[in-house]
Design a protein around this motif. Structure first.
Motif, short mmCIF file in Angstrom:
data_model
loop_
_atom_site.label_atom_id
_atom_site.label_comp_id
_atom_site.label_asym_id
_atom_site.label_seq_id
_atom_site.Cartn_x
_atom_site.Cartn_y
_atom_site.Cartn_z
N LYS A 99 0.70 -1.28 -0.01
CA LYS A 99 -0.06 -0.10 -0.08
C LYS A 99 0.92 1.42 -0.08
O LYS A 99 1.99 1.08 0.09
CB LYS A 99 -0.87 0.10 1.23
N THR A 101 -0.88 4.15 1.04
CA THR A 101 -1.28 5.04 2.24
C THR A 101 -1.72 4.30 3.52
O THR A 101 -1.11 3.18 3.65
CB THR A 101 -2.91 5.51 1.80
N HIS A 106 -7.19 0.73 -0.23
CA HIS A 106 -6.97 1.87 -1.22
C HIS A 106 -6.01 1.61 -2.28
O HIS A 106 -4.91 1.48 -2.08
CB HIS A 106 -6.53 3.24 -0.51
N ASN A 107 -6.58 1.50 -3.46
CA ASN A 107 -5.88 1.21 -4.71
C ASN A 107 -5.07 0.14 -4.69
O ASN A 107 -4.00 0.12 -5.31
CB ASN A 107 -4.87 2.35 -5.17
N THR A 108 -5.40 -1.10 -4.08
CA THR A 108 -5.05 -2.36 -4.10
C THR A 108 -5.99 -3.51 -4.51
O THR A 108 -7.15 -3.25 -4.46
CB THR A 108 -4.12 -2.72 -2.60
#
Length: 188
Positions: A99, A101, A106-108
């Motif tokens: 990750k 963040t 989030h976005n994974t």
């Protein structure tokens, strides 16, 4: 609130147990205790045939500054910063998530991987209570996962923040118990 049950398909999600994080001063749980308890959870989850998710963080290097009171200056990460500590003994079949963040969703591909494995519950462990663990737990809760927090396998760099996470935030999202109690629930 003690652990009343674990879902039949519960995953262990380990947050940021990596070389660049675990060397920082932490409280209230010493990092050696967190690592030993996390390793015990890993062993119990593998024995039960349940998924182990190993999350590390690589903060954006050279990111544009943000307007905030706590502005982290761009930094060059030391070699090995994101390497998971050897106590965790990462296996090929573990789910690996990197990750950028606080939130491992989030976005994974974390949600996709958990759904593919039929996971409905998550046991959380790692560093830091108020950052990566809480950020990921909030996202998991929003996605409908049942949460359990291993209180002796989680710590923080700020004791007051840790106390807030465990005293205010985590009880609203799930159950809190010791590594031993969680391991015993896995064996039922």
């Amino acid at each position: 609130m003690a652990t009343t049950a674990l879902d039949k398909k519960t995953a262990l999600v380990l947050i940021d147990l990596q070389k660049g994080i675990v060397g920082r001063p932490v409280a209230p749980n010493p990092i050696e205790t967190v690592l030993a308890n996390s390793a015990a959870l890993v062993s119990a989850f593998r024995k039960a045939g349940l998924p182990v998710v190993v999350v590390n963080v690589i903060p954006p290097v050279g990111a544009a500054p943000r307007r905030s009171e706590v502005n982290i200056a761009p930094m060059q990460l030391p070699e090995g910063f994101a390497d998971i500590v050897p106590q965790i003994d990462v296996q090929d079949h573990d789910i690996r998530i990197t990750k950028n963040t606080w939130n491992a969703f989030h976005n994974t591909a974390l949600d996709e991987e958990l759904k593919k494995a039929g996971v409905t519950g998550i046991v959380m462990a790692g560093v830091a209570s108020s950052i990566g663990v809480e950020g990921t737990a909030r996202a998991a809760f929003e996605r409908g996962y049942n949460l359990t927090f291993a209180k002796d396998a989680i710590t923080d760099m700020n004791e007051k923040a840790h106390e807030n996470s465990f005293g205010v935030i985590f009880p609203r999202m799930g159950e809190i118990d010791t590594t031993q109690a969680i391991v015993e629930k896995l064996g039922e």
